[in-house]
Design an enzyme around this catalytic site. Structure first.
Site, PDB file in Angstrom:
ATOM      1  N   VAL A  11       0.926  -1.178   0.208  1.00  0.00           N
ATOM      2  CA  VAL A  11      -0.033   0.049  -0.130  1.00  0.00           C
ATOM      3  C   VAL A  11       0.963   1.754   0.116  1.00  0.00           C
ATOM      4  O   VAL A  11       0.678   2.077  -1.087  1.00  0.00           O
ATOM      5  CB  VAL A  11      -1.040   0.559   1.387  1.00  0.00           C
ATOM      6  CG1 VAL A  11      -1.983   1.211   1.689  1.00  0.00           C
ATOM      7  CG2 VAL A  11      -2.053  -0.676   1.105  1.00  0.00           C
ATOM      8  N   THR A 121      -5.523  -1.067   7.053  1.00  0.00           N
ATOM      9  CA  THR A 121      -6.665  -1.284   7.931  1.00  0.00           C
ATOM     10  C   THR A 121      -7.711  -1.054   9.219  1.00  0.00           C
ATOM     11  O   THR A 121      -6.514  -2.218   9.870  1.00  0.00           O
ATOM     12  CB  THR A 121      -6.984  -2.573   6.977  1.00  0.00           C
ATOM     13  OG1 THR A 121      -7.093  -2.023   5.602  1.00  0.00           O
ATOM     14  CG2 THR A 121      -8.623  -3.031   7.320  1.00  0.00           C
ATOM     15  N   ASN A 209     -14.720  -5.304   2.331  1.00  0.00           N
ATOM     16  CA  ASN A 209     -13.917  -6.953   2.524  1.00  0.00           C
ATOM     17  C   ASN A 209     -14.469  -8.578   2.142  1.00  0.00           C
ATOM     18  O   ASN A 209     -14.290  -8.793   1.853  1.00  0.00           O
ATOM     19  CB  ASN A 209     -12.008  -6.548   2.790  1.00  0.00           C
ATOM     20  CG  ASN A 209     -11.243  -6.271   2.145  1.00  0.00           C
ATOM     21  OD1 ASN A 209     -11.483  -5.960   0.711  1.00  0.00           O
ATOM     22  ND2 ASN A 209      -9.914  -5.970   2.827  1.00  0.00           N
ATOM     23  N   PHE A 250     -16.699 -11.305  -8.277  1.00  0.00           N
ATOM     24  CA  PHE A 250     -16.493 -11.982  -6.902  1.00  0.00           C
ATOM     25  C   PHE A 250     -17.706 -13.247  -7.029  1.00  0.00           C
ATOM     26  O   PHE A 250     -17.929 -13.303  -6.406  1.00  0.00           O
ATOM     27  CB  PHE A 250     -16.624 -11.681  -5.888  1.00  0.00           C
ATOM     28  CG  PHE A 250     -14.951 -10.611  -5.712  1.00  0.00           C
ATOM     29  CD1 PHE A 250     -14.075 -11.363  -5.017  1.00  0.00           C
ATOM     30  CD2 PHE A 250     -14.574  -9.014  -6.660  1.00  0.00           C
ATOM     31  CE1 PHE A 250     -12.618 -10.501  -4.945  1.00  0.00           C
ATOM     32  CE2 PHE A 250     -14.074  -8.550  -6.172  1.00  0.00           C
ATOM     33  CZ  PHE A 250     -12.278  -8.914  -5.336  1.00  0.00           C
ATOM     34  N   GLY A 258      -7.708 -15.469  -0.533  1.00  0.00           N
ATOM     35  CA  GLY A 258      -6.563 -15.520   0.770  1.00  0.00           C
ATOM     36  C   GLY A 258      -5.589 -14.345   0.547  1.00  0.00           C
ATOM     37  O   GLY A 258      -6.559 -13.114   0.847  1.00  0.00           O
ATOM     38  N   CYS A 261      -5.609  -9.596   2.696  1.00  0.00           N
ATOM     39  CA  CYS A 261      -6.538  -8.786   3.340  1.00  0.00           C
ATOM     40  C   CYS A 261      -7.362  -8.925   3.569  1.00  0.00           C
ATOM     41  O   CYS A 261      -8.010  -9.798   5.345  1.00  0.00           O
ATOM     42  CB  CYS A 261      -6.858  -7.863   2.626  1.00  0.00           C
ATOM     43  SG  CYS A 261      -5.629  -6.182   2.053  1.00  0.00           S
ATOM     44  N   ARG A 329       0.806 -14.545   1.185  1.00  0.00           N
ATOM     45  CA  ARG A 329       0.219 -14.052   2.401  1.00  0.00           C
ATOM     46  C   ARG A 329      -1.031 -15.325   2.562  1.00  0.00           C
ATOM     47  O   ARG A 329      -2.519 -14.765   1.214  1.00  0.00           O
ATOM     48  CB  ARG A 329       0.160 -12.669   2.784  1.00  0.00           C
ATOM     49  CG  ARG A 329       1.054 -12.575   3.578  1.00  0.00           C
ATOM     50  CD  ARG A 329       1.278 -10.929   3.750  1.00  0.00           C
ATOM     51  NE  ARG A 329       0.819  -9.595   2.474  1.00  0.00           N
ATOM     52  CZ  ARG A 329       0.855  -8.874   3.095  1.00  0.00           C
ATOM     53  NH1 ARG A 329       1.168  -8.534   3.947  1.00  0.00           N
ATOM     54  NH2 ARG A 329       1.014  -7.784   1.835  1.00  0.00           N
TER      55      ARG A 329
HETATM   56  N1  LIG Z   1      -2.207  -5.498   0.996  1.00  0.00           N
HETATM   57  C1  LIG Z   1      -3.419  -4.625   0.306  1.00  0.00           C
HETATM   58  O1  LIG Z   1      -3.693  -4.613  -1.121  1.00  0.00           O
HETATM   59  C2  LIG Z   1      -4.323  -3.239   1.013  1.00  0.00           C
HETATM   60  C3  LIG Z   1      -4.792  -3.364   0.257  1.00  0.00           C
HETATM   61  C4  LIG Z   1      -5.471  -2.364   1.361  1.00  0.00           C
HETATM   62  C5  LIG Z   1      -5.440  -2.125   2.764  1.00  0.00           C
HETATM   63  N2  LIG Z   1      -4.344  -2.843   2.849  1.00  0.00           N
HETATM   64  C6  LIG Z   1      -3.983  -3.012   4.607  1.00  0.00           C
HETATM   65  O2  LIG Z   1      -3.014  -1.611   4.639  1.00  0.00           O
HETATM   66  C7  LIG Z   1      -2.005  -2.205   5.768  1.00  0.00           C
HETATM   67  C8  LIG Z   1      -0.290  -2.014   5.396  1.00  0.00           C
HETATM   68  O3  LIG Z   1      -0.640  -2.983   4.360  1.00  0.00           O
HETATM   69  P1  LIG Z   1       0.995  -3.364   3.056  1.00  0.00           P
HETATM   70  O4  LIG Z   1      -0.023  -4.816   2.324  1.00  0.00           O
HETATM   71  O5  LIG Z   1       1.098  -2.582   2.224  1.00  0.00           O
HETATM   72  O6  LIG Z   1       1.722  -4.174   4.231  1.00  0.00           O
HETATM   73  P2  LIG Z   1       3.107  -4.947   4.035  1.00  0.00           P
HETATM   74  O7  LIG Z   1       3.418  -5.653   5.488  1.00  0.00           O
HETATM   75  O8  LIG Z   1       3.676  -4.964   2.955  1.00  0.00           O
HETATM   76  O9  LIG Z   1       4.120  -3.064   4.672  1.00  0.00           O
HETATM   77  C9  LIG Z   1       4.195  -2.597   5.969  1.00  0.00           C
HETATM   78  C10 LIG Z   1       5.121  -1.794   5.810  1.00  0.00           C
HETATM   79  O10 LIG Z   1       5.189  -0.932   6.777  1.00  0.00           O
HETATM   80  C11 LIG Z   1       6.307  -1.470   7.574  1.00  0.00           C
HETATM   81  N3  LIG Z   1       6.596  -0.651   8.917  1.00  0.00           N
HETATM   82  C12 LIG Z   1       5.941  -1.297  10.173  1.00  0.00           C
HETATM   83  N4  LIG Z   1       6.164  -0.360  11.213  1.00  0.00           N
HETATM   84  C13 LIG Z   1       7.104   0.585  10.225  1.00  0.00           C
HETATM   85  C14 LIG Z   1       7.563   1.881  11.661  1.00  0.00           C
HETATM   86  N5  LIG Z   1       6.553   1.580  12.425  1.00  0.00           N
HETATM   87  N6  LIG Z   1       8.670   2.412  11.058  1.00  0.00           N
HETATM   88  C15 LIG Z   1       8.589   2.290   9.263  1.00  0.00           C
HETATM   89  N7  LIG Z   1       7.369   1.315   8.957  1.00  0.00           N
HETATM   90  C16 LIG Z   1       6.838   0.512   9.466  1.00  0.00           C
HETATM   91  C17 LIG Z   1       7.405  -2.417   7.441  1.00  0.00           C
HETATM   92  O11 LIG Z   1       8.526  -2.980   7.258  1.00  0.00           O
HETATM   93  C18 LIG Z   1       6.942  -3.355   5.422  1.00  0.00           C
HETATM   94  O12 LIG Z   1       7.206  -2.872   5.108  1.00  0.00           O
HETATM   95  C19 LIG Z   1      -2.224  -2.821   6.373  1.00  0.00           C
HETATM   96  O13 LIG Z   1      -3.440  -2.453   7.415  1.00  0.00           O
HETATM   97  C20 LIG Z   1      -3.390  -3.312   5.349  1.00  0.00           C
HETATM   98  O14 LIG Z   1      -4.723  -4.674   5.710  1.00  0.00           O
HETATM   99  C21 LIG Z   1      -3.453  -3.645   2.032  1.00  0.00           C
END
Ligand SMILES: NC(=O)c1ccc[n+]([C@@H]2O[C@H](COP(=O)([O-])OP(=O)(O)OC[C@H]3O[C@@H](n4cnc5c(N)ncnc54)[C@H](O)[C@@H]3O)[C@@H](O)[C@H]2O)c1
Length: 433
Positions: A11, A121, A209, A250, A258, A261, A329
């Site tokens: 994200v 999220t 979701n 969907f 999977g 999210c 994941r």
């Molecule tokens: N992946 C998706 O498709 C998606 C879609 C919508 C919403 N989200 C939500 O967005 C959020 C992030 O998801 P993601 O898939 O990008 O996660 P991710 O695990 O790919 O990335 C999170 C990043 O944050 C970094 N991080 C954690 N704590 C930190 C800090 N204190 N300072 C600096 N960096 C820090 C981690 O090192 C990691 O690189 C989640 O809440 C997820 O539910 C994800």
């Protein structure tokens, strides 16, 4: 505007690059030094179509930079996005430790009014918690906004540049105006910017979701019923998808959802509803159906080969939880591979993007093929686990010649059953007789 994005995952990295693309100055922060090192050498740590190009362009234009110091980034920014992970905690709730740790550091780094945005999220009521944490650390004024992300991995850049809608949960007008201005370049084609209270915005993300996961589990149940009656779930799907009240998205049955999210968000909503003494029965069932569905292909294997796969090699096409991503994941491939190994079988797998990720999970326990044909060499059965486009029109004659036995378990219904059987395969799919 001057922006900081904390967390450069699926994200944060996309968000930072897309905000830079419209002329903002964006500093992306991650505590993972390896990730920041890669990004500063022009490498993208994840697979996401179109991302590399906009990161390269905006780095070259000096609108996008990557750092490990959260404090520096916050001091130089007017709006700070928190885009860190919110994994499932032990009790099924969303674990807020990364969000609240980031909030604390933001509070300690404040040097003037800022808008702090929850992009992660997060459960209902988190904006208030973030506000409390920051307030303890600073005397500067600030606003906390909930701005949930609806992007789809695999189409993340396009979804961010052209969203269906933007949801802004803001409890004050100043922050709502800043966020609306920031998003207006992305909504020129008429997508609505919806301003609401922070808690409604937080719940809206989970509701989206949860609804999509519900449609998937519903169709998987429907497929299981069709199988028992010798009906074809594809025909059933077509019949309902043309109903405008239902729509077509969907509704494809398969081997379960999977990703990072749906599984965790369904669990989290069940949990935060329970915190208010409410039992979310529909979502409990959605989750149970999904867990069972991930084992459907293993059941097919058992039916065909019996409980032991000793001396057998099973080819897998696809490892990622869905096409156009390298993310594994909660991918159905994981329980499937574990199941095959537990039955004494060997796995030869191919995925166009997820090989390196799979290597971190399975190491040398499985063989990583260099392409789809290489995967089926000497295989006793082929399983389609992820519906990458490149698997849809293979040379079936070549596949058959390479396999030891022409047995095909299609977990994503990507093939026409009659065509495959005419090609001489023993073929089963999901919900189609
Ligand atoms: N992946 C998706 O498709 C998606 C879609 C919508 C919403 N989200 C939500 O967005 C959020 C992030 O998801 P993601 O898939 O990008 O996660 P991710 O695990 O790919 O990335 C999170 C990043 O944050 C970094 N991080 C954690 N704590 C930190 C800090 N204190 N300072 C600096 N960096 C820090 C981690 O090192 C990691 O690189 C989640 O809440 C997820 O539910 C994800």
């Amino acid at each position: 505007m001057k922006l900081a994005v904390i967390g450069t995952g699926y994200v944060g990295l996309v968000l930072g690059a897309c905000f830079a693309e419209t002329g903002n100055d964006v500093i992306c922060v991650d505590k993972d030094k390896k990730k920041i090192g890669l990004l500063n050498r022009g490498k993208i740590p994840i697979y996401e179509p179109g991302l590399e190009e906009i990161v390269r362009r905006n780095r070259a234009e000096k609108r996008l930079s990557f750092v490990t110091s959260l404090a520096d980034a916050v001091k130089k920014s007017d709006v700070v996005f928190i885009a860190v992970g919110t994994p499932t905690g032990e009790d099924g709730s969303a674990d807020l430790k990364y969000v609240l740790a980031a909030a604390k550091e933001i509070g300690q780094s404040m040097n003037g009014y800022k808008v702090i945005v929850d992009k992660s999220t997060v459960p209902a009521g988190t904006a208030a918690k973030v506000r409390e944490v920051i307030k303890k650390e600073t005397r500067y004024p600030f606003s906390v906004v909930s701005n949930p992300e609806f992007l789809k991995q695999g189409a993340a850049v396009e979804d961010t540049l052209k969203p269906d809608r933007v949801v802004i949960g803001a409890d004050d007008e100043r922050a709502a105006k800043i966020m609306t201005d920031l998003h207006s370049p992305y909504t020129r084609t008429g997508a609505p910017i919806m301003v609401m209270d922070t808690t409604s915005a937080e719940i809206a993300k989970y509701a989206a979701n949860a609804m999509l996961a519900t449609r998937i589990s519903f169709m998987n149940e429907m497929a299981n019923v069709c199988e028992r009656f010798g009906a074809d779930v594809d025909q059933v799907r077509r019949a309902i998808a043309s109903d405008r009240r239902i729509g077509s998205a969907f509704l494809f049955p398969g081997i379960g959802y999977g990703g990072s999210c749906f599984p965790k968000d369904v669990k989290a909503i069940i949990r935060f509803a329970a915190d208010k003494k409410y039992r979310f029965r529909v979502l409990e069932a959605v989750e149970q159906v999904n867990d069972l569905q991930k084992h459907r292909l293993l059941e097919r294997l058992d039916k065909h080969f019996g409980k032991s796969l000793r001396g057998k090699t099973i080819a897998l096409w696809g490892l990622a939880f869905k096409p156009r991503t390298d993310d594994m994941r909660e991918a159905p491939a994981i329980p499937i591979i574990k199941g095959i190994l537990a039955r004494g079988g060997k796995v030869r797998a191919f995925d166009p993007a997820a090989k390196d990720v799979a290597k971190r999970i399975f190491g040398s326990k499985i063989t990583y093929a260099s392409n789809a044909y290489d995967a089926v060499k000497g295989a006793d059965a082929l399983m389609v686990v992820t519906e990458w486009n490149e698997f849809r029109e293979p040379d079936f004659g070549r596949v058959k010649r390479l396999m030891k036995q022409p047995i095909l378990f299609d977990g994503r219904n990507i093939f026409n059953p009659r065509q495959i059987r005419d090609a001489g395969f023993t073929y089963t799919s999901i919900g189609r007789s």
